[in-house]
Design a protein around this motif. Structure first.
Motif, PDB file in Angstrom:
ATOM      1  N   ALA A 116       1.056  -1.376   0.236  1.00 47.07           N
ATOM      2  CA  ALA A 116       0.231   0.009   0.264  1.00 47.07           C
ATOM      3  C   ALA A 116       1.160   1.337  -0.170  1.00 47.07           C
ATOM      4  CB  ALA A 116      -1.316   0.108   1.254  1.00 47.07           C
ATOM      5  N   ALA A 117       2.169   1.076   0.651  1.00 47.24           N
ATOM      6  CA  ALA A 117       2.688   2.687   0.742  1.00 47.24           C
ATOM      7  C   ALA A 117       3.986   2.835  -0.812  1.00 47.24           C
ATOM      8  CB  ALA A 117       4.184   2.032   2.112  1.00 47.24           C
ATOM      9  N   VAL A 118       3.461   0.969  -1.003  1.00 50.04           N
ATOM     10  CA  VAL A 118       4.793   1.605  -2.439  1.00 50.04           C
ATOM     11  C   VAL A 118       3.544   2.016  -3.501  1.00 50.04           C
ATOM     12  CG1 VAL A 118       5.945  -0.031  -4.691  1.00 50.04           C
ATOM     13  CG2 VAL A 118       5.957  -0.842  -1.999  1.00 50.04           C
ATOM     14  N   ARG A 119       2.196   1.581  -3.707  1.00 45.15           N
ATOM     15  CA  ARG A 119       1.698   2.015  -4.406  1.00 45.15           C
ATOM     16  C   ARG A 119       0.946   3.891  -4.384  1.00 45.15           C
ATOM     17  NH1 ARG A 119      -4.602  -0.344  -4.726  1.00 45.15           N
ATOM     18  NH2 ARG A 119      -4.192   0.313  -2.228  1.00 45.15           N
ATOM     19  N   GLU A 120       0.649   3.999  -2.972  1.00 47.75           N
ATOM     20  CA  GLU A 120       0.981   5.709  -2.386  1.00 47.75           C
ATOM     21  C   GLU A 120       2.131   6.167  -2.775  1.00 47.75           C
ATOM     22  OE1 GLU A 120       0.120   8.505   1.203  1.00 47.75           O
ATOM     23  OE2 GLU A 120      -0.044   6.600   1.803  1.00 47.75           O
ATOM     24  N   THR A 121       3.541   6.060  -2.433  1.00 40.23           N
ATOM     25  CA  THR A 121       4.670   6.448  -2.816  1.00 40.23           C
ATOM     26  C   THR A 121       4.831   6.846  -4.789  1.00 40.23           C
ATOM     27  OG1 THR A 121       5.066   5.881  -1.055  1.00 40.23           O
ATOM     28  CG2 THR A 121       7.070   6.459  -2.925  1.00 40.23           C
ATOM     29  N   PHE A 122       4.424   5.643  -5.124  1.00 43.55           N
ATOM     30  CA  PHE A 122       4.861   5.497  -6.907  1.00 43.55           C
ATOM     31  C   PHE A 122       3.368   6.643  -7.682  1.00 43.55           C
ATOM     32  CE2 PHE A 122       3.671   4.378 -10.998  1.00 43.55           C
ATOM     33  CZ  PHE A 122       4.718   4.617 -11.415  1.00 43.55           C
TER      34      PHE A 122
END
Length: 157
Positions: A33-39
């Motif tokens: 979820a953090a990877v998606r938000e950061t991307f």
């Protein structure tokens, strides 16, 4: 043409893969979820950044170069010296670089976990290549294009 085209073509694919990964693996891998938000943040910043380059800075650099070749005076523009938009874009580069660093940290260096499916591995490989392209782009602008544009502008003053 190369970097901007690449970013525009890969961003939707990476978004799609990240959405699938969060849906299918998010419970076991909460970092997704953090990877998606950061991307998401990175891709939004990049989209705005590329528009600034394409509509403001690059046309100004082209005018400077044309004036240099013709041997004419410095063309006028809305922002005074070219240093002003360059500073804005360098600030963008720093923020984009920080987001890329966060992605690298969140993904453990873009290494998919042992239970990763093919989409997971494909996405992480794409993120790694995306980061490499981003670093190349920032290097070319910060260390080659921007200093050259400033040099050309100084020669026309």
């Amino acid at each position: 043409d190369r970097h901007h085209t690449y970013v525009r073509s890969m961003t939707p694919a990476i978004h799609t893969w990240l959405d699938r990964l969060v849906d299918h693996h998010g419970e076991r891998h909460d970092e997704l979820a953090a990877v998606r938000e950061t991307f998401d943040d990175l891709s939004k910043d990049l989209a705005t950044h590329m528009l600034k380059e394409e509509h403001l800075l690059f046309p100004c650099i082209a005018e400077l170069e044309a004036a240099r070749i013709r041997g004419t005076r410095l063309p006028s523009n809305a922002f005074g010296t070219i240093l002003n938009p360059i500073k804005v874009l360098e600030t963008d580069h720093a923020r984009i670089g920080a987001l890329a660093t966060r992605l690298r940290r969140l993904t453990d260096g873009f290494v998919a976990p042992g239970d990763a499916c093919m989409t997971y591995r494909l996405c992480y490989d794409a993120l790694c290549i995306f980061e490499q392209d981003l670093h190349r782009h920032v290097h070319l602008e910060n260390n080659i294009l921007f200093p050259r544009a400033l040099e050309v502008e100084r020669g026309l003053i």
